[in-house]
Design a protein around this motif. Structure first.
Motif, short mmCIF file in Angstrom:
data_model
loop_
_atom_site.label_atom_id
_atom_site.label_comp_id
_atom_site.label_asym_id
_atom_site.label_seq_id
_atom_site.Cartn_x
_atom_site.Cartn_y
_atom_site.Cartn_z
N PRO A 136 -18.12 -50.77 47.22
CA PRO A 136 -18.45 -50.87 45.80
C PRO A 136 -17.85 -52.09 45.12
CG PRO A 136 -17.62 -48.70 46.34
CD PRO A 136 -17.43 -49.53 47.54
N ASN A 137 -16.68 -52.52 45.56
CA ASN A 137 -16.08 -53.71 44.95
C ASN A 137 -16.80 -54.95 45.47
OD1 ASN A 137 -14.54 -55.66 43.83
ND2 ASN A 137 -12.60 -54.98 44.70
N VAL A 138 -17.68 -55.51 44.63
CA VAL A 138 -18.52 -56.62 45.08
C VAL A 138 -17.67 -57.83 45.44
CG1 VAL A 138 -20.53 -58.01 44.51
CG2 VAL A 138 -20.29 -55.75 43.56
N VAL A 139 -16.52 -57.99 44.74
CA VAL A 139 -15.68 -59.15 45.03
C VAL A 139 -15.22 -59.13 46.49
CG1 VAL A 139 -13.53 -60.30 44.45
CG2 VAL A 139 -14.94 -59.37 42.65
N THR A 140 -14.78 -57.95 46.96
CA THR A 140 -14.37 -57.84 48.36
C THR A 140 -15.54 -58.10 49.30
OG1 THR A 140 -12.72 -56.20 47.75
CG2 THR A 140 -13.33 -56.30 50.05
N ALA A 141 -16.72 -57.56 48.95
CA ALA A 141 -17.90 -57.75 49.80
C ALA A 141 -18.26 -59.22 49.91
CB ALA A 141 -19.07 -56.95 49.25
N VAL B 58 -20.28 -59.65 27.50
CA VAL B 58 -19.75 -58.70 26.52
C VAL B 58 -20.50 -57.39 26.68
CG1 VAL B 58 -19.55 -58.19 24.08
CG2 VAL B 58 -18.98 -60.45 24.90
N GLY B 59 -19.76 -56.30 26.85
CA GLY B 59 -20.38 -55.00 27.09
C GLY B 59 -20.53 -54.69 28.56
N GLY B 60 -20.26 -55.67 29.42
CA GLY B 60 -20.32 -55.45 30.86
C GLY B 60 -19.00 -54.90 31.37
N THR B 61 -18.88 -54.80 32.70
CA THR B 61 -17.64 -54.29 33.27
C THR B 61 -17.30 -55.09 34.52
OG1 THR B 61 -16.55 -52.34 34.14
CG2 THR B 61 -18.89 -52.55 34.59
N ALA B 62 -16.12 -54.80 35.10
CA ALA B 62 -15.71 -55.51 36.31
C ALA B 62 -16.70 -55.23 37.43
CB ALA B 62 -14.31 -55.05 36.70
N PRO B 63 -16.90 -56.20 38.34
CA PRO B 63 -17.94 -56.04 39.36
C PRO B 63 -17.59 -55.03 40.45
CG PRO B 63 -16.80 -58.10 39.68
CD PRO B 63 -16.26 -57.51 38.43
N ILE B 64 -17.41 -53.78 40.06
CA ILE B 64 -17.22 -52.70 41.02
C ILE B 64 -18.37 -51.72 40.76
CG2 ILE B 64 -15.74 -50.81 41.74
CD1 ILE B 64 -13.37 -52.59 40.73
N GLY C 29 -9.05 -51.86 48.77
CA GLY C 29 -9.69 -53.04 48.22
C GLY C 29 -11.21 -52.95 48.21
N ASP C 30 -11.78 -52.06 49.06
CA ASP C 30 -13.23 -51.89 49.07
C ASP C 30 -13.71 -51.15 47.84
OD1 ASP C 30 -12.98 -53.05 51.45
OD2 ASP C 30 -13.80 -51.42 52.65
N TYR C 31 -12.85 -50.33 47.24
CA TYR C 31 -13.30 -49.45 46.16
C TYR C 31 -12.73 -49.83 44.81
CZ TYR C 31 -14.56 -46.87 50.27
OH TYR C 31 -15.09 -46.54 51.48
N GLY C 32 -11.66 -50.59 44.79
CA GLY C 32 -11.05 -50.99 43.53
C GLY C 32 -10.53 -52.39 43.66
N PRO C 33 -9.88 -52.88 42.62
CA PRO C 33 -9.33 -54.23 42.71
C PRO C 33 -8.29 -54.32 43.82
CG PRO C 33 -8.55 -53.13 40.75
CD PRO C 33 -9.63 -52.27 41.32
N GLY C 34 -8.33 -55.40 44.56
CA GLY C 34 -7.35 -55.59 45.62
C GLY C 34 -8.00 -56.15 46.86
N GLY C 35 -7.21 -56.28 47.91
CA GLY C 35 -7.71 -56.84 49.16
C GLY C 35 -6.58 -57.49 49.91
#
Lengths: 186, 121, 140
Positions: A136-141, B58-64, C29-35
């Motif tokens: 789900p964390n696109v940054v990691t992907a 603005v109004g978006g969220t972190a890319p998770i 890190g796959d599901y939240g901030p981190g890695g």
């Protein structure tokens, strides 16, 4: 609301920067640089870059402060008063700043959803990771999968820098302390 | 007629430019190498801001990814800057290692004094 | 140094939590901030804290310098070799993760984990090696 928080944090960032420029005690400069990094991490959280904020808080305020303090211990924390008048650097900085400000006039405003940066590549990443049930964390992907080559390169740079530091600092001191210290090394 | 809307919307760019210029000023004006490296760090950090702030919605969220949200800030600059921060500290350490060696060799970390010593020889 | 009682006890209290937090950041890190990058820095920070409070020799008993300096290239090697299975088995190009499992998401999760492990090893050991190099220099 978010613009207000962002504005206040950025103003504090600018104030800390002025303090860094004016401060002549290097110990103070290093501590201010730590403050700066924490403020930058807060700004990054407001900008929804949580991964980057985490990295900046741990690296910028943690590791680099430690390394800078270690260097100050080795070299001394006194900065000589500047030998030249700051007129020329000030002129260069002002001209560069004016050119850069002129360049920002055409840029899209803060937080606009339809600015060009959101048109290319990033939507494809978001779509692909949703479709294939990637993490789900696109940054990691993106970091480890879509752009794995980039990260391999960055890891190699870190490795190279680490080797460089070891090569520079692991050797023995040459000159004045030479003979006495050499015995204790072995 | 001043367009306040445009100024508020571009405030992050102005601060970014200010940080960049302050870093540049420190690098040029200060002879002390440690201070110059910190100035380079300021310059580098302003680039983080330059990359990240246009990606915000603005109004978006972190890319998770989460079914509850549809707007995410752009993940690509986050990736680029995340690695750049760690690389930045590694290269800062390399620069500081050079400064330590220079200080051991010359007894000072001031550029002007080092140049003067080299010219004396 | 012997008199810093509060510092020593406080460090001992905090350290296990930092050391648990690092793998959490790594695997979550796959599901939240981190890695790998963040977790590597956190591990290095924990050992640096230990070194600052309890002395460099104590830290070197926990994380021997020779081991740390060997881990620096090992992480890069692990990352780089994660790309080889796909290339050697002719099932994809370098750093394609399809070979690590049958299901697409599953295979890529393994690939990401291997690569991030390479990153965490490189980052944590490089940061520690840099710290050791600077700290050793100050004692001479």
């Amino acid at each position: 609301m978010i613009e207000l928080i962002e504005g206040v944090l950025l103003t504090m960032l600018a104030a800390v920067t002025i303090a860094i420029v004016r401060q002549h005690n290097l110990f103070g400069v290093v501590i201010l640089a730590g403050v700066y990094s924490f403020l930058m991490a807060s700004v990054l959280i407001v900008l929804d870059a949580v991964d980057v904020a985490m990295t900046e808080a741990s690296v910028g305020a943690g590791i680099s402060t430690v390394i800078l303090l270690a260097t100050l211990y080795l070299t001394g924390s006194r900065e000589d008063p500047p030998a030249h008048t700051p007129a020329l650097p000030l002129f260069v900085a002002t001209v560069t700043g004016a050119a850069l400000i002129w360049g920002t006039f055409q840029l899209p405003g803060f937080g606009v959803a339809h600015s060009p940066i959101h048109d290319h590549v990033a939507p494809a990443y978001l779509e692909a990771s949703t479709k294939h049930e990637m993490p789900p964390n696109v940054v990691t992907a993106v970091l480890a999968d879509f752009r794995g080559y980039d990260t391999l390169g960055e890891t190699t740079v870190i490795f190279t820098a680490g080797i460089g530091v070891m090569l520079l600092l692991r050797g023995r001191r040459k000159r004045q302390h030479g003979s006495a210290k050499e015995a204790s090394d072995t | 007629m001043i367009e306040w809307q445009a100024i508020v919307g571009h405030y992050n760019y102005y601060v970014t430019v200010f940080l960049m210029v302050a870093g540049l000023y420190i690098v040029i004006a200060h002879g002390n190498m440690i201070k110059s490296l910190i100035g380079l760090g300021l310059f580098q950090t302003s680039v983080y801001l330059l990359y990240i702030s246009p990606g915000k919605i603005v109004g978006g969220t972190a890319p998770i990814i989460d079914p509850k949200y549809t707007d995410y800030s752009n993940p690509l600059p986050h990736v680029l800057i995340l690695t750049a921060i760690v690389v930045g500290v590694a290269t800062l350490a390399l620069g500081l290692a050079l400064v330590v060696r220079i200080s051991e060799e010359y007894g000072t970390v001031d550029e002007d004094e080092i140049v003067a010593m080299d010219q004396d020889q | 140094m012997k008199l810093d009682l509060i510092l020593r006890v406080g460090t001992k209290l905090i350290l296990p939590f930092i050391l648990i937090f690092a793998p959490y950041v790594h695997f979550h890190g796959d599901y939240g901030p981190g890695g790998g990058f963040q977790a590597g820095v956190i591990i290095a920070a924990a050992i640096i804290l230990y070194a600052i409070v309890f002395g460099l020799d104590a830290a070197k008993r926990v994380a021997p310098q020779g081991l740390i300096e060997r881990l620096v290239p090992l992480g890069v090697l692990l990352y780089a070799s994660a790309g080889l299975p796909a290339m050697l088995s002719n099932k994809g190009r370098y750093l394609d993760y399809g070979v690590f499992g049958h299901h697409f998401a599953h295979a890529h999760e393994w690939g990401i984990l291997i690569v991030e492990t390479g990153v965490i090893i490189t980052v944590s050991s490089t940061m520690l090696a840099i710290f050791y190099a600077f700290a050793d220099r100050s004692r001479r």
